[in-house]
Structures are given as C-alpha cells and as structure tokens.
Design a protein around this motif. Structure first.
Motif, PDB file in Angstrom:
ATOM      1  N   THR A 174      -7.221  54.194  62.911  1.00 18.57           N
ATOM      2  CA  THR A 174      -5.849  54.707  62.934  1.00 18.57           C
ATOM      3  C   THR A 174      -5.866  56.126  63.492  1.00 18.57           C
ATOM      4  O   THR A 174      -6.933  56.640  63.852  1.00 18.57           O
ATOM      5  CB  THR A 174      -5.233  54.679  61.515  1.00 18.57           C
ATOM      6  OG1 THR A 174      -3.842  54.953  61.614  1.00 18.57           O
ATOM      7  CG2 THR A 174      -5.876  55.691  60.574  1.00 18.57           C
TER       8      THR A 174
ATOM      9  N   ARG B 158       5.045  56.378  63.001  1.00 20.06           N
ATOM     10  CA  ARG B 158       5.572  55.134  62.419  1.00 20.06           C
ATOM     11  C   ARG B 158       6.076  55.299  60.992  1.00 20.06           C
ATOM     12  O   ARG B 158       6.834  54.472  60.513  1.00 20.06           O
ATOM     13  CB  ARG B 158       4.498  54.041  62.411  1.00 20.06           C
ATOM     14  CG  ARG B 158       3.891  53.726  63.747  1.00 20.06           C
ATOM     15  CD  ARG B 158       4.903  53.062  64.660  1.00 20.06           C
ATOM     16  NE  ARG B 158       4.297  52.761  65.948  1.00 20.06           N
ATOM     17  CZ  ARG B 158       4.095  51.536  66.403  1.00 20.06           C
ATOM     18  NH1 ARG B 158       4.457  50.500  65.702  1.00 20.06           N
ATOM     19  NH2 ARG B 158       3.548  51.365  67.585  1.00 20.06           N
TER      20      ARG B 158
ATOM     21  N   ARG C  41      -5.823  48.983  57.567  1.00 19.28           N
ATOM     22  CA  ARG C  41      -4.992  50.074  58.088  1.00 19.28           C
ATOM     23  C   ARG C  41      -3.505  49.790  57.930  1.00 19.28           C
ATOM     24  O   ARG C  41      -2.683  50.701  57.995  1.00 19.28           O
ATOM     25  CB  ARG C  41      -5.329  50.339  59.555  1.00 19.28           C
ATOM     26  CG  ARG C  41      -4.951  49.213  60.497  1.00 19.28           C
ATOM     27  CD  ARG C  41      -5.289  49.560  61.929  1.00 19.28           C
ATOM     28  NE  ARG C  41      -4.861  48.505  62.843  1.00 19.28           N
ATOM     29  CZ  ARG C  41      -4.924  48.596  64.150  1.00 19.28           C
ATOM     30  NH1 ARG C  41      -5.426  49.674  64.706  1.00 19.28           N
ATOM     31  NH2 ARG C  41      -4.520  47.606  64.912  1.00 19.28           N
ATOM     32  N   ASN C  42      -3.153  48.488  57.768  1.00 20.40           N
ATOM     33  CA  ASN C  42      -1.735  48.144  57.627  1.00 20.40           C
ATOM     34  C   ASN C  42      -1.133  48.671  56.328  1.00 20.40           C
ATOM     35  O   ASN C  42       0.072  48.847  56.225  1.00 20.40           O
ATOM     36  CB  ASN C  42      -1.547  46.619  57.660  1.00 20.40           C
ATOM     37  CG  ASN C  42      -1.822  46.069  59.027  1.00 20.40           C
ATOM     38  OD1 ASN C  42      -1.080  46.349  59.970  1.00 20.40           O
ATOM     39  ND2 ASN C  42      -2.907  45.312  59.162  1.00 20.40           N
TER      40      ASN C  42
ATOM     41  N   MET D 148       1.096  43.092  52.153  1.00 14.61           N
ATOM     42  CA  MET D 148       2.470  43.348  52.589  1.00 14.61           C
ATOM     43  C   MET D 148       2.705  42.811  53.991  1.00 14.61           C
ATOM     44  O   MET D 148       1.850  42.948  54.865  1.00 14.61           O
ATOM     45  CB  MET D 148       2.724  44.861  52.587  1.00 14.61           C
ATOM     46  CG  MET D 148       4.135  45.231  52.974  1.00 14.61           C
ATOM     47  SD  MET D 148       4.371  46.995  52.980  1.00 14.61           S
ATOM     48  CE  MET D 148       3.279  47.474  54.297  1.00 14.61           C
TER      49      MET D 148
ATOM     50  N   GLY E 171       4.668  44.032  56.600  1.00 15.45           N
ATOM     51  CA  GLY E 171       5.359  45.292  56.887  1.00 15.45           C
ATOM     52  C   GLY E 171       6.664  45.123  57.639  1.00 15.45           C
ATOM     53  O   GLY E 171       7.678  45.720  57.270  1.00 15.45           O
ATOM     54  N   ARG E 172       6.649  44.273  58.676  1.00 13.23           N
ATOM     55  CA  ARG E 172       7.850  44.160  59.510  1.00 13.23           C
ATOM     56  C   ARG E 172       9.010  43.540  58.741  1.00 13.23           C
ATOM     57  O   ARG E 172      10.154  43.995  58.863  1.00 13.23           O
ATOM     58  CB  ARG E 172       7.565  43.303  60.746  1.00 13.23           C
ATOM     59  CG  ARG E 172       6.830  44.097  61.796  1.00 13.23           C
ATOM     60  CD  ARG E 172       6.498  43.289  63.019  1.00 13.23           C
ATOM     61  NE  ARG E 172       5.238  43.778  63.563  1.00 13.23           N
ATOM     62  CZ  ARG E 172       4.701  43.348  64.676  1.00 13.23           C
ATOM     63  NH1 ARG E 172       5.280  42.405  65.381  1.00 13.23           N
ATOM     64  NH2 ARG E 172       3.568  43.843  65.093  1.00 13.23           N
TER      65      ARG E 172
ATOM     66  N   ASN F 131       9.106  55.280  53.835  1.00 14.15           N
ATOM     67  CA  ASN F 131       8.849  55.471  55.254  1.00 14.15           C
ATOM     68  C   ASN F 131       9.999  56.282  55.836  1.00 14.15           C
ATOM     69  O   ASN F 131      11.167  55.960  55.614  1.00 14.15           O
ATOM     70  CB  ASN F 131       8.780  54.076  55.916  1.00 14.15           C
ATOM     71  CG  ASN F 131       8.553  54.132  57.397  1.00 14.15           C
ATOM     72  OD1 ASN F 131       9.061  55.017  58.092  1.00 14.15           O
ATOM     73  ND2 ASN F 131       7.802  53.186  57.912  1.00 14.15           N
TER      74      ASN F 131
HETATM   75  N1  COA Z   1      -2.870  52.714  62.553  1.00 13.23           N
HETATM   76  C1  COA Z   1      -2.836  52.226  63.809  1.00 13.23           C
HETATM   77  N2  COA Z   1      -2.306  51.042  64.128  1.00 13.23           N
HETATM   78  C2  COA Z   1      -1.756  50.324  63.116  1.00 13.23           C
HETATM   79  C3  COA Z   1      -1.765  50.765  61.798  1.00 13.23           C
HETATM   80  C4  COA Z   1      -2.354  52.008  61.536  1.00 13.23           C
HETATM   81  N3  COA Z   1      -2.397  52.533  60.299  1.00 13.23           N
HETATM   82  N4  COA Z   1      -1.146  49.842  61.012  1.00 13.23           N
HETATM   83  C5  COA Z   1      -0.775  48.847  61.840  1.00 13.23           C
HETATM   84  N5  COA Z   1      -1.146  49.126  63.107  1.00 13.23           N
HETATM   85  C6  COA Z   1      -0.965  48.332  64.311  1.00 13.23           C
HETATM   86  C7  COA Z   1      -0.739  46.878  64.010  1.00 13.23           C
HETATM   87  O1  COA Z   1      -1.977  46.234  63.793  1.00 13.23           O
HETATM   88  C8  COA Z   1      -0.033  46.409  65.249  1.00 13.23           C
HETATM   89  O2  COA Z   1      -0.999  46.140  66.232  1.00 13.23           O
HETATM   90  P1  COA Z   1      -0.870  44.821  67.134  1.00 13.23           P
HETATM   91  O3  COA Z   1       0.459  44.951  67.822  1.00 13.23           O
HETATM   92  O4  COA Z   1      -2.050  44.950  68.004  1.00 13.23           O
HETATM   93  O5  COA Z   1      -0.898  43.684  66.160  1.00 13.23           O
HETATM   94  C9  COA Z   1       0.756  47.646  65.699  1.00 13.23           C
HETATM   95  O6  COA Z   1       0.213  48.758  64.985  1.00 13.23           O
HETATM   96  C10 COA Z   1       2.222  47.590  65.447  1.00 13.23           C
HETATM   97  O7  COA Z   1       2.416  47.076  64.178  1.00 13.23           O
HETATM   98  P2  COA Z   1       3.867  46.919  63.593  1.00 13.23           P
HETATM   99  O8  COA Z   1       3.764  46.186  62.296  1.00 13.23           O
HETATM  100  O9  COA Z   1       4.817  46.387  64.612  1.00 13.23           O
HETATM  101  O10 COA Z   1       4.255  48.425  63.349  1.00 13.23           O
HETATM  102  P3  COA Z   1       5.609  48.936  62.804  1.00 13.23           P
HETATM  103  O11 COA Z   1       6.227  49.830  63.778  1.00 13.23           O
HETATM  104  O12 COA Z   1       6.433  47.830  62.221  1.00 13.23           O
HETATM  105  O13 COA Z   1       5.135  49.827  61.577  1.00 13.23           O
HETATM  106  C11 COA Z   1       4.871  49.729  59.212  1.00 13.23           C
HETATM  107  C12 COA Z   1       4.356  49.253  60.539  1.00 13.23           C
HETATM  108  C13 COA Z   1       4.046  49.116  58.096  1.00 13.23           C
HETATM  109  C14 COA Z   1       4.775  51.234  59.157  1.00 13.23           C
HETATM  110  C15 COA Z   1       6.378  49.304  59.066  1.00 13.23           C
HETATM  111  O14 COA Z   1       6.492  47.926  59.321  1.00 13.23           O
HETATM  112  C16 COA Z   1       6.930  49.600  57.718  1.00 13.23           C
HETATM  113  O15 COA Z   1       7.097  50.737  57.358  1.00 13.23           O
HETATM  114  N6  COA Z   1       7.285  48.563  56.925  1.00 13.23           N
HETATM  115  C17 COA Z   1       7.804  48.768  55.594  1.00 13.23           C
HETATM  116  C18 COA Z   1       6.681  49.084  54.680  1.00 13.23           C
HETATM  117  C19 COA Z   1       7.156  49.590  53.367  1.00 13.23           C
HETATM  118  O16 COA Z   1       7.923  50.489  53.297  1.00 13.23           O
HETATM  119  N7  COA Z   1       6.625  49.021  52.291  1.00 13.23           N
HETATM  120  C20 COA Z   1       6.862  49.427  50.968  1.00 13.23           C
HETATM  121  C21 COA Z   1       8.222  49.081  50.533  1.00 13.23           C
HETATM  122  S1  COA Z   1       8.454  49.643  48.880  1.00 13.23           S
END
Ligand code: COA
Length: 339
Positions: free
Chosen positions: A32, A40, A155-156, A222, A224-225, A262
């Motif tokens: 990451t 993000r 990392r997710n 989770m 995430g999306r 977030n």
């Molecule tokens: N560092 C770098 N890359 C990362 C990463 C990290 N920490 N975490 C995920 N990625 C990658 C993914 O693997 C994905 O790669 P791919 O396209 O090759 O598969 C890419 O980044 C994009 O992932 P995506 O899920 O589309 O990112 P996003 O813009 O949706 O952001 C979150 C991801 C998790 C930040 C976002 O979905 C989110 O905030 N969701 C809500 C989470 C939340 O609030 N949960 C608690 C609720 S109480």
C-alpha cells in the motif's frame, strides 16, 4: 414519541492508546502507500493498543473523562451501557468492569453490540430509561479495539481501523430545563450481515475446530465497495428521518457528527444532504475507523478544538456491521465543568 421526562447530554469524554501507527508504518506490512490510503480514505494515522491494553481500560479512561466534563459523582450513575463488538471477555461484561473501576456503586451495567452504530443504539436505551423516569443518570460508552481482529496482511482492511473509546453522559432534565435529546432513529438489515463481519469467533465456531487454518479466519472481513454504497445511502436517509422526527429541517443542524469510517463517505453524504463541510465534524485522518467509539470521540475532539461551541444542534449518525444504522438529534448545551 413524547416521553414523560426530558433528557440532556451533560458530559463527553474519550481515550485512545498512545501508540500511533502511520500510513508509512503500514507500507512496511502490506502493498500500500500513504498516497493511496489518504486519497481513498482520508486516514493519515490511527492508534493501536499494546499487548497490555484492553477495551475495558480504554472504556474506563473515557468514562472518567466524561465524568470530569459533567462534574458528576460516579456514585450518582444509575446505568452503564457499553457499546462494543470487541469486549475483553464474553462475560463479565465490559460495562461491569467499568462499573467496578469508576466506583459507580449504585449502577446497573450491560454491554450492547450494534457494531459502529452501537452508541446510537445505547443512547436510545438511555433515553427510554430516563424518559420513563426509571433512571436519572446514564453513562454510555463506545469502545472497540479492532486491531485484535485485523489481518495485518490484508491491505483491504488493515489500513482502515483504529482503536479507541468515547463516552457520553445523559441526565434527566430537571424542572425548567428543556428536553435536549430531540429524536432518535434506529435501523437494521441482517440480510447484509455478511458484508462486514468477524466470523468464526462466537459459539457457531465449535471449540474443537479452533486450530489453524480455520482459526486464521477469525479476522474482520468486508466487501468495501458494497459497504461504501450502503453508507452513502444510510447516512442521508437516517439524517433526514431523524430531522423529520424532531420536526426540523436538515438546514437547522449546526453540526453533523458522522461515524468516522472514511472521509470520502463523510464528504459525499454531507454533499447529498446539502450540509457544508464547515458544519461537519471529522477526525478520521487522526484515528481511522474506531467503530463504536468514533461518534463520541469525534464530538469530544470537536468540543476540545472549539469547533462545536454550545449551544449547538447536532446530528449524530452511525452505520456499520449488522448491518445497522441510525441517528440522533441532540441539543448540545453542556459546558466542561473542569473549566
Ligand atoms: N492500498 C493499495 N491498494 C489497495 C488497498 C490499499 N490499502 N486496498 C485496496 N486496494 C486496491 C484493491 O485491491 C483494488 O485493486 P484492483 O482494482 O487491482 O482489484 C483497488 O485498490 C481499488 O479497490 P476499490 O475497492 O475499488 O477501492 P475503493 O476506492 O472502493 O476504496 C475502500 C476501498 C475500502 C476504501 C472503500 O470501498 C470504502 O471505504 N468502503 C467502505 C469501508 C467502510 O467504511 N467500512 C466500515 C464501515 S463501518
């Protein structure tokens, strides 16, 4: 619903572990970057407990902070509710541990689990006990140490969460005082439970199986999306509904205090509601997602920074695992009794 007795929030407090984990620290654990995490999520750093720290320890510190703010005697507390998904033990409850530690000798105590919405659920119960004239003073705590359930190779998820505790004190309104807990709204949708969960931890997980590799799956999972989309709809819906219940407009809100999951969710939901960022409280950059702690931790911070100055009408809004979501409209008029 009009309850016979009005309620007021008279104290707020918080506690976080001292150890800071920065995005640069996480770059050493997973693939990451500081840039990715900041863009993000808005998170720069988070606090993480050390081996000898616990949920009860943070809850006790936050409780003492709120008690000092309110200037009350712990022996006057009638009920302690701890909202947590990460208690020290299944029992005794974390609330009973707090009760013993702060000398709340008259208080009853229990834990409640509604993930990141836990404090809103707990406030609703506090309001019912006070409104029905059963109790006069209720201590509500939100505490979570998700670091113990994170897969530090994923990392997710591992970049998103931090540990912390926040506390609020609700009191019955005395003669001549206004009701300041104007409305509360709670929701749940268990069909989305799998979207954000810590599986294989409770009694559905037979003890005989608690060997790897199954034990390896006791991590927070989770989607995430999908959770992102859920939050973007849940926050505006809860805020609009709770405003309508309080017979007020969204424009009447002085401060929005959203669950700090977030920054992008906070920005987008505020925009949908037409609430400018000057009215939005956020400290997700400093603490990450502290789950049940996040709303009182954010409010406590905003009052300390003098962003929220009483009197202020605040909309508290939470969402999270369960799925659960909910909101409360409160008038904040309390002054810090420590000066
Ligand atoms: N560092 C770098 N890359 C990362 C990463 C990290 N920490 N975490 C995920 N990625 C990658 C993914 O693997 C994905 O790669 P791919 O396209 O090759 O598969 C890419 O980044 C994009 O992932 P995506 O899920 O589309 O990112 P996003 O813009 O949706 O952001 C979150 C991801 C998790 C930040 C976002 O979905 C989110 O905030 N969701 C809500 C989470 C939340 O609030 N949960 C608690 C609720 S109480």
């Amino acid at each position: 619903m009009n309850l016979p007795v009005g309620a007021r929030l008279v104290g707020v407090g918080a506690a976080v572990p001292s150890a800071v984990v920065t995005n640069a620290d996480l770059e050493k654990l997973v693939d990451t970057s500081d840039e990715w995490i900041k863009t993000r999520t808005g998170i720069r750093e988070r606090r993480v407990v050390s081996e000898d720290e616990s949920a009860s320890g943070l809850a006790i510190e936050a409780a003492k902070d709120a008690i000092g703010f309110a200037g009350i005697d712990p022996a006057s507390i009638d009920l302690i509710i701890v909202a947590t998904s990460t208690p020290d033990n299944l029992y005794p409850s974390t609330a009973c541990m707090v009760q013993a530690a702060i000398g709340a000798t008259r208080a009853s105590a229990f834990d409640l689990e509604a993930a990141c919405t836990g404090v809103i659920y707990a406030l609703s119960i506090a309001q019912q006990f006070i409104g029905s004239d059963t109790y006069k003073t209720v201590l509500v705590i939100g505490v979570d140490i998700h670091s113990r359930f994170l897969n530090w190779e994923d990392r997710n998820t591992c970049v998103l969460f931090g540990d912390g505790a926040g506390a609020l004190i609700m009191k019955a309104a005395e003669k001549g005082e206004e009701n300041e807990v104007l409305s509360i709204y709670l929701r749940a949708d268990g069909t989305g439970g799998h979207l954000l969960c810590i599986p294989n931890y409770g009694t559905a997980y037979p003890h005989a199986d608690s060997t790897p590799p199954k034990a390896m799956h006791r991590f927070l999972h989770m989607n995430g999306r999908v959770v992102y989309e859920f939050a973007l709809n849940a926050v505006p819906e809860a805020v609009r509904t709770v405003c309508a219940k309080a017979n007020m407009k969204v424009e009447d809100i002085d401060f929005l205090v959203p669950h700090q999951a977030n920054k992008r969710i906070i920005l987008a939901a505020s925009e949908r509601l037409g609430i400018p960022m000057s009215k939005v409280v956020s400290n997700v950059d400093e603490y990450g997602n502290t789950s049940a702690a996040s709303i009182p931790l954010a409010l406590s911070d905003a009052i300390r920074r003098k962003q929220v100055i009483p009197p202020a009408t605040c909309a508290l809004v939470g969402f999270g695992g369960g799925l659960t979501w909910g909101a409360a409209i409160v008038r904040w008029t309390a002054k810090d009794k420590r000066g």
